[in-house]
Design an enzyme around this catalytic site. Sequence first.
Site, PDB file in Angstrom:
ATOM      1  CD  GLN A  94      -1.808  -0.139   5.212  1.00 34.01           C
ATOM      2  OE1 GLN A  94      -1.534   0.964   4.756  1.00 34.01           O
ATOM      3  NE2 GLN A  94      -0.893  -1.048   5.534  1.00 34.01           N
ATOM      4  N   PRO A 154       0.846  -1.200   0.000  1.00 32.27           N
ATOM      5  CG  PRO A 154       0.056  -0.994   2.189  1.00 32.27           C
ATOM      6  CD  PRO A 154       0.783  -1.927   1.278  1.00 32.27           C
ATOM      7  CE  LYS A 212       3.721  -2.853   4.447  1.00 35.48           C
ATOM      8  NZ  LYS A 212       4.628  -1.799   4.944  1.00 35.48           N
ATOM      9  N   GLY A 248       7.174  -2.508  -3.005  1.00 38.35           N
ATOM     10  CA  GLY A 248       6.465  -1.245  -3.116  1.00 38.35           C
ATOM     11  C   GLY A 248       6.936  -0.418  -4.282  1.00 38.35           C
ATOM     12  CB  CYS A 281       2.397   4.913   7.962  1.00 39.47           C
ATOM     13  SG  CYS A 281       2.637   6.479   7.097  1.00 39.47           S
ATOM     14  CG  ASN A 311       7.340  -3.824   2.915  1.00 41.79           C
ATOM     15  OD1 ASN A 311       7.030  -2.848   3.598  1.00 41.79           O
ATOM     16  ND2 ASN A 311       7.602  -3.716   1.634  1.00 41.79           N
TER      17      ASN A 311
END
Length: 336
Positions: A74, A21, A143, A237, A104, A215
């Site tokens: 998400q 995302p 995540k 990503g 994030c 990731n």
Amino acid sequence: MTQPARPETDISIARRFSVAPMMDWTDRHCRYLHRLLTREALLFTEMVTSAAIVHGDAGRHLRFDAAEQPVALQLGGSDPAELARATTLADAYGYAEINLNVGCPSDRVQSGRFGACLMAEPALVAACVRAMRAATDRPVTVKCRIGIDDQDTEESLDRFADAMVEAGVEALYVHARKAWLKGLSPKENRTIPPLDYERVHRLRARLAPLPVLLNGGLETLDAARAQMAHVDGVMLGRAAYHHPMMLAEIDRRFFGAATPSPTLPAIMQAMADYAGGQLAQGVRLNSIARHMLGLANGLPGARQFRQVMSVDACRPGADTSVFRRALDCVSAPVEA
């Protein structure tokens, strides 16, 4: 080339490869393009806050084309009740899974008390996961990062992961870097904190059979494929976004598909067909073309391709003939 109807997806298989995302990038137009390139990989929405869904136009945030499936939604948030309500509203749209963002590092996200800062509050995140699970029969996943700031990534990540397991999370996507919330910008947090893939490998071994997906820092399919010996899936990503044709190899290399990879002319025609329908609904061509700029990377004429797609698509009245002019700039194999 069209998007055929898809059968129900085995999400545990689709997680072998996913596209991360990315805010302002992985919108519905981007996902439509990516689905043309890979039939099997799991795609993600941009992060959507639970508040935006509950208090705003839920349909605008949640609608997607069924051809994009499997798609994971998400969510961002830290209020269990609000996340549960957002999950209930999202449930009707048929997402393959619902994911909670605990990774994030942006200032805006921190000020809203969600994203990576929540790694310091595993009990709260666990309460959010439990509330979301109670609101849907679909898989609920998280995540996260391997840690934040001065946390000991051995102790704190295990403690966080254990809380997620106890709450009933169905998979963990782990960005193999710390997030430094004090002193680094979001952009710097994508590159400066060192990668620690081995920490994710240890977590996966400890939590098995819970799926742990890796990731962070994966730039090539070879690098991603090598990680499959240690984790249950990989997530790319920006590399996948900027070089989207790499996704044309995903089904063969990660899912064992025997079907031929789609060609650039076929992709451009399919996107022209899609864009025609979107233009009729008032969408501007550039909203679609901006996701296609990297399609010709590595081919002669790629620079001219990007120029046509980025400049001509922004002109008033631009239509899908822009895609044909861009394709004419490159030396690409002709579809049989």
